[in-house]
Design a protein around this motif. Structure first.
Motif, PDB file in Angstrom:
ATOM      1  N   PHE A  69       0.860  -1.188   0.000  1.00  0.00           N
ATOM      2  CA  PHE A  69       0.000   0.000   0.000  1.00  0.00           C
ATOM      3  C   PHE A  69       0.891   1.231   0.000  1.00  0.00           C
ATOM      4  O   PHE A  69       2.099   1.161   0.220  1.00  0.00           O
ATOM      5  N   SER A  70       0.269   2.377  -0.285  1.00  0.00           N
ATOM      6  CA  SER A  70       1.020   3.626  -0.337  1.00  0.00           C
ATOM      7  C   SER A  70       0.726   4.482   0.898  1.00  0.00           C
ATOM      8  O   SER A  70      -0.436   4.610   1.309  1.00  0.00           O
ATOM      9  N   THR A  71       1.769   5.080   1.428  1.00  0.00           N
ATOM     10  CA  THR A  71       1.677   6.003   2.556  1.00  0.00           C
ATOM     11  C   THR A  71       0.680   7.131   2.301  1.00  0.00           C
ATOM     12  O   THR A  71       0.024   7.598   3.230  1.00  0.00           O
ATOM     13  N   THR A  72       0.529   7.510   1.023  1.00  0.00           N
ATOM     14  CA  THR A  72      -0.301   8.669   0.693  1.00  0.00           C
ATOM     15  C   THR A  72      -1.701   8.303   0.212  1.00  0.00           C
ATOM     16  O   THR A  72      -2.449   9.175  -0.229  1.00  0.00           O
ATOM     17  N   ASP A  73      -2.057   7.000   0.298  1.00  0.00           N
ATOM     18  CA  ASP A  73      -3.331   6.550  -0.259  1.00  0.00           C
ATOM     19  C   ASP A  73      -4.059   5.669   0.756  1.00  0.00           C
ATOM     20  O   ASP A  73      -3.776   4.490   0.904  1.00  0.00           O
ATOM     21  N   ARG A  74      -4.997   6.264   1.444  1.00  0.00           N
ATOM     22  CA  ARG A  74      -5.749   5.574   2.497  1.00  0.00           C
ATOM     23  C   ARG A  74      -6.494   4.346   1.955  1.00  0.00           C
ATOM     24  O   ARG A  74      -6.567   3.309   2.608  1.00  0.00           O
ATOM     25  N   CYS A  75      -7.086   4.496   0.781  1.00  0.00           N
ATOM     26  CA  CYS A  75      -7.834   3.371   0.191  1.00  0.00           C
ATOM     27  C   CYS A  75      -6.941   2.157  -0.019  1.00  0.00           C
ATOM     28  O   CYS A  75      -7.372   1.019   0.200  1.00  0.00           O
ATOM     29  N   SER A  76      -5.714   2.421  -0.440  1.00  0.00           N
ATOM     30  CA  SER A  76      -4.798   1.298  -0.699  1.00  0.00           C
ATOM     31  C   SER A  76      -4.480   0.559   0.590  1.00  0.00           C
ATOM     32  O   SER A  76      -4.307  -0.656   0.599  1.00  0.00           O
ATOM     33  N   PHE A  77      -4.438   1.302   1.696  1.00  0.00           N
ATOM     34  CA  PHE A  77      -4.214   0.704   3.017  1.00  0.00           C
ATOM     35  C   PHE A  77      -5.406  -0.158   3.417  1.00  0.00           C
ATOM     36  O   PHE A  77      -5.255  -1.293   3.876  1.00  0.00           O
ATOM     37  N   GLU A  78      -6.595   0.379   3.198  1.00  0.00           N
ATOM     38  CA  GLU A  78      -7.809  -0.342   3.589  1.00  0.00           C
ATOM     39  C   GLU A  78      -8.067  -1.563   2.714  1.00  0.00           C
ATOM     40  O   GLU A  78      -8.791  -2.469   3.113  1.00  0.00           O
ATOM     41  N   ALA A  79      -7.469  -1.586   1.533  1.00  0.00           N
ATOM     42  CA  ALA A  79      -7.679  -2.712   0.603  1.00  0.00           C
ATOM     43  C   ALA A  79      -6.756  -3.896   0.875  1.00  0.00           C
ATOM     44  O   ALA A  79      -6.960  -4.981   0.313  1.00  0.00           O
ATOM     45  N   VAL A  80      -5.781  -3.716   1.748  1.00  0.00           N
ATOM     46  CA  VAL A  80      -4.761  -4.762   1.961  1.00  0.00           C
ATOM     47  C   VAL A  80      -5.374  -6.099   2.383  1.00  0.00           C
ATOM     48  O   VAL A  80      -4.997  -7.157   1.871  1.00  0.00           O
ATOM     49  N   LYS A  81      -6.348  -6.043   3.299  1.00  0.00           N
ATOM     50  CA  LYS A  81      -6.965  -7.286   3.786  1.00  0.00           C
ATOM     51  C   LYS A  81      -7.596  -8.082   2.640  1.00  0.00           C
ATOM     52  O   LYS A  81      -7.513  -9.305   2.608  1.00  0.00           O
ATOM     53  N   ASP A  82      -8.256  -7.371   1.733  1.00  0.00           N
ATOM     54  CA  ASP A  82      -8.885  -8.045   0.597  1.00  0.00           C
ATOM     55  C   ASP A  82      -7.848  -8.664  -0.338  1.00  0.00           C
ATOM     56  O   ASP A  82      -8.054  -9.748  -0.876  1.00  0.00           O
ATOM     57  N   TRP A  83      -6.738  -7.940  -0.530  1.00  0.00           N
ATOM     58  CA  TRP A  83      -5.664  -8.487  -1.374  1.00  0.00           C
ATOM     59  C   TRP A  83      -5.108  -9.767  -0.757  1.00  0.00           C
ATOM     60  O   TRP A  83      -4.833 -10.745  -1.448  1.00  0.00           O
ATOM     61  N   LYS A  84      -4.976  -9.754   0.559  1.00  0.00           N
ATOM     62  CA  LYS A  84      -4.438 -10.948   1.231  1.00  0.00           C
ATOM     63  C   LYS A  84      -5.374 -12.142   1.033  1.00  0.00           C
ATOM     64  O   LYS A  84      -4.925 -13.250   0.737  1.00  0.00           O
ATOM     65  N   LYS A  85      -6.684 -11.885   1.177  1.00  0.00           N
ATOM     66  CA  LYS A  85      -7.666 -12.967   0.994  1.00  0.00           C
ATOM     67  C   LYS A  85      -7.593 -13.536  -0.416  1.00  0.00           C
ATOM     68  O   LYS A  85      -7.641 -14.740  -0.639  1.00  0.00           O
ATOM     69  N   ALA A 135      -0.158  -1.961  13.388  1.00  0.00           N
ATOM     70  CA  ALA A 135      -1.322  -2.711  13.858  1.00  0.00           C
ATOM     71  C   ALA A 135      -1.847  -3.644  12.764  1.00  0.00           C
ATOM     72  O   ALA A 135      -2.234  -4.787  13.046  1.00  0.00           O
ATOM     73  N   LEU A 136      -1.836  -3.179  11.542  1.00  0.00           N
ATOM     74  CA  LEU A 136      -2.307  -4.019  10.435  1.00  0.00           C
ATOM     75  C   LEU A 136      -1.386  -5.230  10.259  1.00  0.00           C
ATOM     76  O   LEU A 136      -1.868  -6.363  10.122  1.00  0.00           O
ATOM     77  N   ALA A 137      -0.081  -4.979  10.267  1.00  0.00           N
ATOM     78  CA  ALA A 137       0.880  -6.087  10.114  1.00  0.00           C
ATOM     79  C   ALA A 137       0.666  -7.125  11.207  1.00  0.00           C
ATOM     80  O   ALA A 137       0.659  -8.332  10.951  1.00  0.00           O
ATOM     81  N   LYS A 138       0.462  -6.624  12.408  1.00  0.00           N
ATOM     82  CA  LYS A 138       0.263  -7.513  13.550  1.00  0.00           C
ATOM     83  C   LYS A 138      -1.006  -8.340  13.366  1.00  0.00           C
ATOM     84  O   LYS A 138      -1.007  -9.555  13.569  1.00  0.00           O
ATOM     85  N   SER A 139      -2.087  -7.688  12.956  1.00  0.00           N
ATOM     86  CA  SER A 139      -3.351  -8.405  12.808  1.00  0.00           C
ATOM     87  C   SER A 139      -3.292  -9.420  11.666  1.00  0.00           C
ATOM     88  O   SER A 139      -3.974 -10.436  11.694  1.00  0.00           O
ATOM     89  N   LEU A 140      -2.467  -9.149  10.656  1.00  0.00           N
ATOM     90  CA  LEU A 140      -2.322 -10.104   9.551  1.00  0.00           C
ATOM     91  C   LEU A 140      -1.268 -11.165   9.856  1.00  0.00           C
ATOM     92  O   LEU A 140      -1.137 -12.158   9.135  1.00  0.00           O
ATOM     93  N   GLY A 141      -0.485 -10.918  10.892  1.00  0.00           N
ATOM     94  CA  GLY A 141       0.572 -11.863  11.252  1.00  0.00           C
ATOM     95  C   GLY A 141       1.735 -11.878  10.277  1.00  0.00           C
ATOM     96  O   GLY A 141       2.337 -12.912  10.002  1.00  0.00           O
ATOM     97  N   VAL A 142       2.048 -10.699   9.721  1.00  0.00           N
ATOM     98  CA  VAL A 142       3.151 -10.611   8.757  1.00  0.00           C
ATOM     99  C   VAL A 142       4.122  -9.507   9.164  1.00  0.00           C
ATOM    100  O   VAL A 142       3.776  -8.614   9.940  1.00  0.00           O
ATOM    101  N   ARG A 143       5.330  -9.570   8.633  1.00  0.00           N
ATOM    102  CA  ARG A 143       6.310  -8.540   8.915  1.00  0.00           C
ATOM    103  C   ARG A 143       6.044  -7.307   8.048  1.00  0.00           C
ATOM    104  O   ARG A 143       5.656  -7.422   6.889  1.00  0.00           O
TER     105      ARG A 143
END
Ligand code: GDP
Ligand code: MG
Length: 168
Positions: free
Chosen positions: A85-101, A134-142
């Protein structure tokens, strides 16, 4: 001698810097728009992990992210994943969980990292460091914080994944 090769998929919303990351890592170059100048789908780089040659193979998605049109072929046989995700793009941050799935559906559980790119633009940040952690922790990834532009931490991402795959 057996050659070790790993296929890494790089996912995330359009504009987060996936193509740039691949070009940076494999070719050592950075420009503002690769798509117009270079039509590459696939790049690779050889690295040394514990004295062994490892071929890191990277596919680019050619910018179909927004149409959800990335075919199964893109994911087939992937052994590691970069969630970006990009530091400057909130949507890209929120989309990470879906990408992981999505990657899990196609590939199962494979070594994965979370990448917060464009940290050179912290003054325009839409995501705090605490939220990324917090996101990394909740996904269990570095978590890796990178700037493809400034060439910060990019090689570390692939070294980490190659080492993880190697040990499996
Ligand atoms: P993609 O759609 O995920 O493949 O993203 P691109 O690689 O096409 O990058 C989108 C834009 O972000 C391009 O203009 C890149 O030059 C720019 N970009 C990529 N990485 C960085 C970075 O670390 N810092 C800054 N400031 N810009 C970046
Ligand atoms: Mg791209």
């Amino acid at each position: 001698e057996l050659e070790i090769a790993i296929k890494v998929v790089i996912v995330g919303n359009g504009g987060v810097g996936k193509s740039s990351m691949i070009q940076r890592y494999c070719k050592g170059i950075y420009t503002r728009d690769y798509k117009k100048t270079i039509g590459v789908d696939f790049l690779e780089r050889m690295i040394d992990i514990d004295g062994e040659d490892v071929r890191v193979m990277l596919w680019d998605t050619a910018g179909q992210e927004e149409f959800d049109a990335i075919t199964k072929a893109y994911y087939r046989g992937a052994q590691a994943c970069v969630l970006t995700f990009s530091t400057t793009d909130r949507c890209s941050f929120e989309a990470v969980k879906d990408w992981k799935k999505k990657v899990e559906n196609e590939c199962g559980e494979i070594p994965t990292v979370l990448v917060q790119n464009k940290i050179d633009l912290m003054d325009q940040a839409m995501v705090t460091f605490e939220e990324s952690e917090a996101l990394a922790k909740s996904l269990g990834v570095r978590l890796f914080r990178t700037s493809v532009k400034e060439d910060l931490n990019v090689a570390g991402v692939f070294r980490y994944l190659a080492t993880n795959c190697h040990e499996m």
